[in-house]
Scaffold this motif. Structure first.
Motif, mmCIF file in Angstrom:
data_model
loop_
_atom_site.group_PDB
_atom_site.id
_atom_site.type_symbol
_atom_site.label_atom_id
_atom_site.label_comp_id
_atom_site.label_asym_id
_atom_site.label_seq_id
_atom_site.Cartn_x
_atom_site.Cartn_y
_atom_site.Cartn_z
ATOM 1 N N HIS A 180 3.252 14.074 -3.032
ATOM 2 C CA HIS A 180 4.179 14.891 -2.301
ATOM 3 C C HIS A 180 5.586 14.166 -2.215
ATOM 4 O O HIS A 180 6.505 14.793 -2.009
ATOM 5 C CB HIS A 180 3.923 15.296 -1.021
ATOM 6 N N GLY A 181 5.711 12.890 -2.477
ATOM 7 C CA GLY A 181 6.760 12.054 -2.142
ATOM 8 C C GLY A 181 7.721 11.916 -3.306
ATOM 9 O O GLY A 181 7.696 12.196 -4.370
ATOM 10 N N ALA A 201 -7.966 10.989 -6.439
ATOM 11 C CA ALA A 201 -7.964 11.209 -7.814
ATOM 12 C C ALA A 201 -6.662 11.587 -8.398
ATOM 13 O O ALA A 201 -6.082 11.204 -9.495
ATOM 14 C CB ALA A 201 -9.148 11.885 -8.151
ATOM 15 N N GLU A 202 -6.026 12.700 -7.750
ATOM 16 C CA GLU A 202 -4.747 13.340 -8.131
ATOM 17 C C GLU A 202 -3.589 12.140 -8.016
ATOM 18 O O GLU A 202 -2.804 12.007 -9.069
ATOM 19 C CB GLU A 202 -4.452 14.355 -7.141
ATOM 20 N N ALA A 203 -3.562 11.334 -7.227
ATOM 21 C CA ALA A 203 -2.934 10.124 -6.833
ATOM 22 C C ALA A 203 -3.075 9.358 -8.339
ATOM 23 O O ALA A 203 -1.934 8.759 -8.866
ATOM 24 C CB ALA A 203 -2.839 9.590 -5.748
ATOM 25 N N VAL A 204 -4.034 8.852 -8.587
ATOM 26 C CA VAL A 204 -4.302 8.003 -9.671
ATOM 27 C C VAL A 204 -3.796 8.628 -11.070
ATOM 28 O O VAL A 204 -3.299 8.092 -11.672
ATOM 29 C CB VAL A 204 -6.008 7.804 -9.839
ATOM 30 N N MET A 252 0.888 -1.192 -0.074
ATOM 31 C CA MET A 252 0.008 -0.116 -0.064
ATOM 32 C C MET A 252 0.893 1.302 -0.054
ATOM 33 O O MET A 252 1.919 1.321 0.820
ATOM 34 C CB MET A 252 -0.837 0.162 1.365
ATOM 35 N N ILE A 253 0.664 2.156 -1.043
ATOM 36 C CA ILE A 253 1.177 3.477 -0.955
ATOM 37 C C ILE A 253 0.088 4.340 -0.923
ATOM 38 O O ILE A 253 -0.985 4.586 -1.473
ATOM 39 C CB ILE A 253 1.973 3.864 -2.115
ATOM 40 N N THR A 254 0.301 5.499 0.173
ATOM 41 C CA THR A 254 -0.671 6.469 0.450
ATOM 42 C C THR A 254 -0.883 7.581 -0.742
ATOM 43 O O THR A 254 0.132 7.763 -1.261
ATOM 44 C CB THR A 254 -0.658 7.293 1.660
ATOM 45 N N ALA A 255 -1.850 8.074 -0.868
ATOM 46 C CA ALA A 255 -2.172 8.906 -2.004
ATOM 47 C C ALA A 255 -1.387 10.218 -1.620
ATOM 48 O O ALA A 255 -0.894 10.676 -2.495
ATOM 49 C CB ALA A 255 -3.862 9.479 -1.883
ATOM 50 N N PRO A 256 -1.064 10.646 -0.218
ATOM 51 C CA PRO A 256 -0.309 11.892 -0.378
ATOM 52 C C PRO A 256 1.334 11.663 -0.330
ATOM 53 O O PRO A 256 1.843 12.536 -1.205
ATOM 54 C CB PRO A 256 -0.449 12.147 1.397
ATOM 55 N N ALA A 257 1.675 10.250 -0.233
ATOM 56 C CA ALA A 257 3.006 10.019 -0.548
ATOM 57 C C ALA A 257 3.125 10.213 -2.096
ATOM 58 O O ALA A 257 4.361 10.604 -2.498
ATOM 59 C CB ALA A 257 3.492 8.625 -0.046
ATOM 60 N N ILE A 258 2.251 9.724 -2.941
ATOM 61 C CA ILE A 258 2.348 9.774 -4.191
ATOM 62 C C ILE A 258 2.351 10.956 -4.660
ATOM 63 O O ILE A 258 3.197 11.605 -5.661
ATOM 64 C CB ILE A 258 1.184 8.994 -4.935
ATOM 65 N N ARG A 262 10.991 6.342 -6.887
ATOM 66 C CA ARG A 262 11.234 5.624 -5.843
ATOM 67 C C ARG A 262 9.915 4.528 -5.330
ATOM 68 O O ARG A 262 10.012 3.503 -4.975
ATOM 69 C CB ARG A 262 11.864 5.912 -4.662
ATOM 70 N N LEU A 263 8.907 5.334 -5.219
ATOM 71 C CA LEU A 263 7.711 4.661 -4.669
ATOM 72 C C LEU A 263 6.804 3.734 -5.829
ATOM 73 O O LEU A 263 6.193 2.769 -5.804
ATOM 74 C CB LEU A 263 6.488 5.797 -4.366
ATOM 75 N N LEU A 264 6.983 4.406 -7.116
ATOM 76 C CA LEU A 264 6.074 3.916 -8.168
ATOM 77 C C LEU A 264 6.918 3.022 -9.295
ATOM 78 O O LEU A 264 6.253 2.360 -9.976
ATOM 79 C CB LEU A 264 5.275 5.033 -8.972
ATOM 80 N N ASP A 265 8.204 3.238 -9.231
ATOM 81 C CA ASP A 265 8.683 2.547 -10.388
ATOM 82 C C ASP A 265 8.697 0.994 -10.179
ATOM 83 O O ASP A 265 8.557 0.389 -9.087
ATOM 84 C CB ASP A 265 10.443 2.969 -10.505
#
Length: 335
Positions: free
Chosen positions: A54-55, A83-86, A46-52, A59-62
């Motif tokens: 602002h983070g 929605a923004e994270a998506v 699980m990755i939080t929407a705020p992390a996606i 590193r999180l999504l590759d």
């Protein structure tokens, strides 16, 4: 950054999936699991929407293109933020986006996401509607049957009805309640009783939903029994991680009727180029091999394999030579 995905509807990958598990199902774990099953649907941690938002997105999504079909699980509750994270994650080319409505940890409660969202189905419905509008791929939900003193027979059908009406067509149900006070996340995976019949009743009540069951399933035979009883899919967590060859090894021929099934030694060899590339880019051996300790579970030499990697893979300079020493332990036992 797009890694062109597979059509998971065509591949029916959702028939068997490996659960999202924090600290376990990272990209190295998923590459390893993909060497064992070419068909099973794999989930990120699980990755939080705020992390996606602002983070460190890369590193999180590759992830490796070899991981497909792979789903991204997101945690959050604010529809606009989700929605923004998506929209951001769309550039990475995941095959599915999943909203976490099942994790019971203190961290997710304080952030108002995870299992606590079972208490606010209207908010979840707004959230998934916003995610669907932003997503180029299917949006799914993973949930519990209820939380705390809720009556699952009342809460779960209402929850499913609301998210279905918001556009969700596929749901993974962990067949236990979550107790948000008094039980640790580990206890919440084991102590609340399983209610498989309720999940089967939900399939009968919502035949238009693709429903997968999760929780307590320890073998491929148990998974096949759930499918034979009418469910659309099965998600397996700890057993697939701890005994990958027992769960994922025979899965492709047993579930999809394709291939001959993976062999442990072949999987170990197939991982070598990936490990070499990881090391060449500054990675550490244990970052990959910590996920592989169960590869030879139940076989001669398994203890030596685990010992060599557990003791040596964290040391400076550990590389493929140590990996081969661990393999030699299994070779000796097989001789």
């Amino acid at each position: 950054m797009r890694n062109g995905g597979k059509d998971i509807s065509e591949s029916k990958a959702m028939t068997l999936s490996v659960a999202p598990m924090i600290d376990w199902t990272d990209r190295h774990c998923r590459v390893f699991h993909r060497q064992i099953s070419q068909r099973a649907l794999l989930y990120t941690e699980m990755i939080t929407a705020p992390a996606i938002i602002h983070g460190p997105r890369a590193r999180l999504l590759d992830f490796s293109p070899a991981e497909h079909p792979v789903a991204l699980q997101i945690g959050g509750s604010e529809p606009g933020e989700l929605a923004e994270a998506v929209r951001i994650a769309a550039d990475w080319g995941y095959d599915e986006i999943n909203l976490n409505c099942g994790c019971p940890s203190d961290r997710v409660q304080s952030g108002c996401f995870g299992a606590v969202l079972m208490k606010t189905p209207d908010l979840v419905a707004r959230a998934v509607a916003a995610m669907i509008a932003a997503a180029p791929v299917e949006v799914t939900v993973k949930c519990r049957i209820g939380v705390d003193d809720q009556d699952p027979d009342v809460v779960l059908p209402d929850f499913l009805r609301r998210i279905r009406d918001a556009g969700v067509r596929r749901v993974i149900i962990h067949a236990r309640k979550a107790w948000l006070q008094g039980l640790s996340p580990k206890d919440n995976r084991e102590i609340p009783p399983l209610d498989y019949p309720l999940v089967h009743r939900m399939k009968a009540e919502f035949p238009d939903l693709h429903i997968s069951i999760n929780g307590g399933i320890r073998s491929l035979d148990e998974a096949k029994a759930q499918l034979a009883a009418g469910l659309d899919g099965v998600m397996i967590g700890r057993a697939a991680y701890q005994e990958p060859m027992n769960i994922l090894g025979p899965a492709d021929p047993a579930i999809w009727g394709q291939g001959a099934g993976a062999k442990a030694f072949a999987v170990a060899e197939a991982m070598k180029p990936y490990i070499a590339d990881h090391l060449a880019h500054g990675g550490r051996l244990h970052q990959v091999t910590r996920h592989m300790l169960g590869l030879f579970h139940g076989r001669g030499g398994a203890r030596g394999w685990r010992r060599v990697l557990s003791e040596g893979a964290t040391r400076d300079g550990a590389g493929l030579a140590l990996y081969d020493l661990a393999l030699a332990e299994v070779d000796r036992a097989a001789a």
